[in-house]
Design a protein around this motif. Structure first.
Motif, mmCIF file in Angstrom:
data_model
loop_
_atom_site.group_PDB
_atom_site.id
_atom_site.type_symbol
_atom_site.label_atom_id
_atom_site.label_comp_id
_atom_site.label_asym_id
_atom_site.label_seq_id
_atom_site.Cartn_x
_atom_site.Cartn_y
_atom_site.Cartn_z
ATOM 1 N N ARG A 67 0.839 -1.210 0.000
ATOM 2 C CA ARG A 67 0.000 0.000 0.000
ATOM 3 C C ARG A 67 0.872 1.257 0.000
ATOM 4 O O ARG A 67 0.584 2.229 -0.704
ATOM 5 C CB ARG A 67 -0.941 0.001 1.197
ATOM 6 N N GLY A 68 1.937 1.241 0.797
ATOM 7 C CA GLY A 68 2.854 2.387 0.837
ATOM 8 C C GLY A 68 3.530 2.623 -0.502
ATOM 9 O O GLY A 68 3.657 3.769 -0.948
ATOM 10 N N LEU A 69 3.962 1.546 -1.156
ATOM 11 C CA LEU A 69 4.569 1.685 -2.486
ATOM 12 C C LEU A 69 3.567 2.253 -3.484
ATOM 13 O O LEU A 69 3.914 3.120 -4.300
ATOM 14 C CB LEU A 69 5.093 0.336 -2.978
ATOM 15 N N LEU A 70 2.338 1.788 -3.429
ATOM 16 C CA LEU A 70 1.300 2.290 -4.341
ATOM 17 C C LEU A 70 1.027 3.770 -4.099
ATOM 18 O O LEU A 70 0.838 4.537 -5.053
ATOM 19 C CB LEU A 70 0.010 1.486 -4.202
ATOM 20 N N ASP A 71 1.031 4.178 -2.838
ATOM 21 C CA ASP A 71 0.775 5.575 -2.509
ATOM 22 C C ASP A 71 1.893 6.489 -3.018
ATOM 23 O O ASP A 71 1.640 7.648 -3.355
ATOM 24 C CB ASP A 71 0.610 5.760 -0.999
ATOM 25 N N ARG A 72 3.112 5.986 -3.093
ATOM 26 C CA ARG A 72 4.258 6.798 -3.511
ATOM 27 C C ARG A 72 4.483 6.810 -5.023
ATOM 28 O O ARG A 72 5.238 7.627 -5.524
ATOM 29 C CB ARG A 72 5.530 6.315 -2.808
ATOM 30 N N ARG A 73 3.865 5.909 -5.752
ATOM 31 C CA ARG A 73 4.097 5.827 -7.198
ATOM 32 C C ARG A 73 3.052 6.615 -7.966
ATOM 33 O O ARG A 73 1.857 6.432 -7.765
ATOM 34 C CB ARG A 73 4.080 4.370 -7.656
ATOM 35 N N LYS A 74 3.546 7.460 -8.879
ATOM 36 C CA LYS A 74 2.618 8.214 -9.729
ATOM 37 C C LYS A 74 1.991 7.284 -10.752
ATOM 38 O O LYS A 74 0.780 7.257 -10.915
ATOM 39 C CB LYS A 74 3.356 9.350 -10.425
ATOM 40 N N ALA A 75 2.829 6.542 -11.469
ATOM 41 C CA ALA A 75 2.326 5.573 -12.450
ATOM 42 C C ALA A 75 1.973 4.296 -11.696
ATOM 43 O O ALA A 75 2.820 3.706 -11.028
ATOM 44 C CB ALA A 75 3.386 5.288 -13.507
ATOM 45 N N LYS A 76 0.735 3.923 -11.776
ATOM 46 C CA LYS A 76 0.271 2.772 -11.011
ATOM 47 C C LYS A 76 0.609 1.466 -11.733
ATOM 48 O O LYS A 76 0.278 1.289 -12.901
ATOM 49 C CB LYS A 76 -1.241 2.853 -10.765
ATOM 50 N N PRO A 77 1.256 0.550 -11.022
ATOM 51 C CA PRO A 77 1.574 -0.746 -11.613
ATOM 52 C C PRO A 77 0.354 -1.653 -11.620
ATOM 53 O O PRO A 77 -0.666 -1.348 -10.996
ATOM 54 C CB PRO A 77 2.638 -1.301 -10.661
ATOM 55 N N THR A 78 0.476 -2.767 -12.296
ATOM 56 C CA THR A 78 -0.525 -3.826 -12.181
ATOM 57 C C THR A 78 -0.189 -4.584 -10.904
ATOM 58 O O THR A 78 0.953 -5.004 -10.709
ATOM 59 C CB THR A 78 -0.475 -4.769 -13.394
ATOM 60 N N LEU A 79 -1.153 -4.719 -10.023
ATOM 61 C CA LEU A 79 -0.961 -5.399 -8.744
ATOM 62 C C LEU A 79 -1.332 -6.865 -8.886
ATOM 63 O O LEU A 79 -2.429 -7.186 -9.359
ATOM 64 C CB LEU A 79 -1.824 -4.735 -7.667
ATOM 65 N N VAL A 80 -0.423 -7.744 -8.485
ATOM 66 C CA VAL A 80 -0.676 -9.184 -8.532
ATOM 67 C C VAL A 80 -0.924 -9.677 -7.118
ATOM 68 O O VAL A 80 -0.015 -9.683 -6.281
ATOM 69 C CB VAL A 80 0.519 -9.950 -9.148
ATOM 70 N N THR A 81 -2.166 -10.058 -6.843
ATOM 71 C CA THR A 81 -2.524 -10.611 -5.541
ATOM 72 C C THR A 81 -3.875 -11.303 -5.649
ATOM 73 O O THR A 81 -4.711 -10.926 -6.463
ATOM 74 C CB THR A 81 -2.590 -9.527 -4.445
ATOM 75 N N SER A 82 -4.052 -12.303 -4.812
ATOM 76 C CA SER A 82 -5.364 -12.935 -4.697
ATOM 77 C C SER A 82 -5.994 -12.595 -3.351
ATOM 78 O O SER A 82 -7.044 -13.129 -2.992
ATOM 79 C CB SER A 82 -5.232 -14.456 -4.860
ATOM 80 N N ASP A 83 -5.354 -11.724 -2.611
ATOM 81 C CA ASP A 83 -5.859 -11.248 -1.328
ATOM 82 C C ASP A 83 -6.954 -10.213 -1.612
ATOM 83 O O ASP A 83 -6.688 -9.163 -2.196
ATOM 84 C CB ASP A 83 -4.696 -10.629 -0.546
ATOM 85 N N ARG A 84 -8.169 -10.522 -1.245
ATOM 86 C CA ARG A 84 -9.307 -9.662 -1.592
ATOM 87 C C ARG A 84 -9.183 -8.254 -1.021
ATOM 88 O O ARG A 84 -9.487 -7.277 -1.698
ATOM 89 C CB ARG A 84 -10.614 -10.299 -1.122
ATOM 90 N N GLU A 85 -8.762 -8.148 0.231
ATOM 91 C CA GLU A 85 -8.644 -6.834 0.856
ATOM 92 C C GLU A 85 -7.567 -5.999 0.169
ATOM 93 O O GLU A 85 -7.768 -4.817 -0.118
ATOM 94 C CB GLU A 85 -8.328 -7.001 2.350
ATOM 95 N N LEU A 86 -6.422 -6.608 -0.120
ATOM 96 C CA LEU A 86 -5.349 -5.888 -0.796
ATOM 97 C C LEU A 86 -5.760 -5.535 -2.225
ATOM 98 O O LEU A 86 -5.463 -4.439 -2.714
ATOM 99 C CB LEU A 86 -4.054 -6.711 -0.795
ATOM 100 N N ALA A 87 -6.457 -6.433 -2.894
ATOM 101 C CA ALA A 87 -6.935 -6.161 -4.254
ATOM 102 C C ALA A 87 -7.874 -4.947 -4.252
ATOM 103 O O ALA A 87 -7.744 -4.050 -5.097
ATOM 104 C CB ALA A 87 -7.637 -7.383 -4.827
ATOM 105 N N ALA A 88 -8.791 -4.889 -3.302
ATOM 106 C CA ALA A 88 -9.716 -3.752 -3.208
ATOM 107 C C ALA A 88 -8.947 -2.467 -2.932
ATOM 108 O O ALA A 88 -9.230 -1.414 -3.529
ATOM 109 C CB ALA A 88 -10.748 -4.003 -2.108
ATOM 110 N N SER A 89 -7.959 -2.544 -2.080
ATOM 111 C CA SER A 89 -7.132 -1.389 -1.770
ATOM 112 C C SER A 89 -6.368 -0.919 -3.009
ATOM 113 O O SER A 89 -6.253 0.284 -3.261
ATOM 114 C CB SER A 89 -6.166 -1.763 -0.640
ATOM 115 N N GLY A 90 -5.856 -1.862 -3.793
ATOM 116 C CA GLY A 90 -5.152 -1.526 -5.027
ATOM 117 C C GLY A 90 -6.083 -0.845 -6.028
ATOM 118 O O GLY A 90 -5.712 0.150 -6.661
ATOM 119 N N ARG A 91 -7.282 -1.377 -6.166
ATOM 120 C CA ARG A 91 -8.253 -0.772 -7.096
ATOM 121 C C ARG A 91 -8.601 0.653 -6.666
ATOM 122 O O ARG A 91 -8.730 1.552 -7.501
ATOM 123 C CB ARG A 91 -9.517 -1.631 -7.186
#
Length: 146
Positions: free
Chosen positions: A89-113
Motif C-alpha cells: 500500500r505504501g509503495l502504491l501511494d508513492r508511485r505516480k504511475a500505477k503498476p498492475t498489482l498481482v494478488t489474490s488477497d481480496r482486501e489488498l486487491a480492493a485497496s489496489g483498485r
C-alpha cells in the motif's frame, strides 16, 4: 510500451506450491527462489518492470537489506512491524504511475483498485507468465489422475 508489476510475493508463492509459512525454512526458501526465477523470466520476456514484496516477518533469513535486486527484479521485504500488504500500500501511494498489482488477497486487491491499479489474481498472473515465457507454470500441486 513496457508495463510495471507489483507482486504480492508470498501470495504467489503459496498459490504455486503447497509450502506453508509455518513449514520448514528450507522449503519456503526454495519456493520463494523458484518464484523469483519465474519473475526474472517474465521480466526478461516482457521487458516490464517487476517489484516483488515479501513479508519480512515470515522468513527473511539471509537478507540484510529491506530492498535488493535479483537480476532485474526488485525484491522488497516488509520492515519490522509491518506486513507485506502495508508495504505494498505504501509503495502504491508513492508511485505516480500505477503498476498492475498481482494478488489474490481480496482486501489488498480492493485497496489496489481504490488507488487506481489494475489487479490480477495470482492464478491469472501465473497463466500469463507461462504464456509469456513459453513454459508451464504450475499452480497448487494436484494428485495425478488414477
Amino acid at each position: 510500451m513496457p508495463g510495471s508489476w507489483l507482486v504480492d510475493g508470498y501470495n504467489v508463492v503459496f498459490h504455486r506450491s503447497k509450502v506453508a509459512s509455518s513449514g520448514p525454512a528450507h522449503r519456503l526458501r526454495k519456493a520463494r527462489e523458484s518464484c523469483l526465477e519465474l519473475l526474472a523470466k517474465f521480466q526478461e520476456a516482457t521487458g516490464d518492470a517487476v517489484t516483488v514484496v515479501f513479508d519480512g516477518s515470515i522468513e527473511p533469513l539471509g537478507y540484510t537489506e529491506d530492498r535488493a535486486f535479483q537480476g532485474a527484479i526488485e525484491v522488497v521485504w516488509s520492515p519490522q512491524g509491518k506486513t507485506a500488504d502495508d508495504t505494498i500500500r505504501g509503495l502504491l501511494d508513492r508511485r505516480k504511475a500505477k503498476p498492475t498489482l498481482v494478488t489474490s488477497d481480496r482486501e489488498l486487491a480492493a485497496s489496489g483498485r481504490q488507488r487506481g491499479c489494475t489487479v490480477v489474481s495470482a492464478a491469472d498472473f501465473l497463466a500469463r507468465a507461462a504464456e509469456e515465457t513459453g513454459g508451464t507454470t504450475p499452480g497448487p500441486a494436484s494428485k495425478p489422475a488414477p
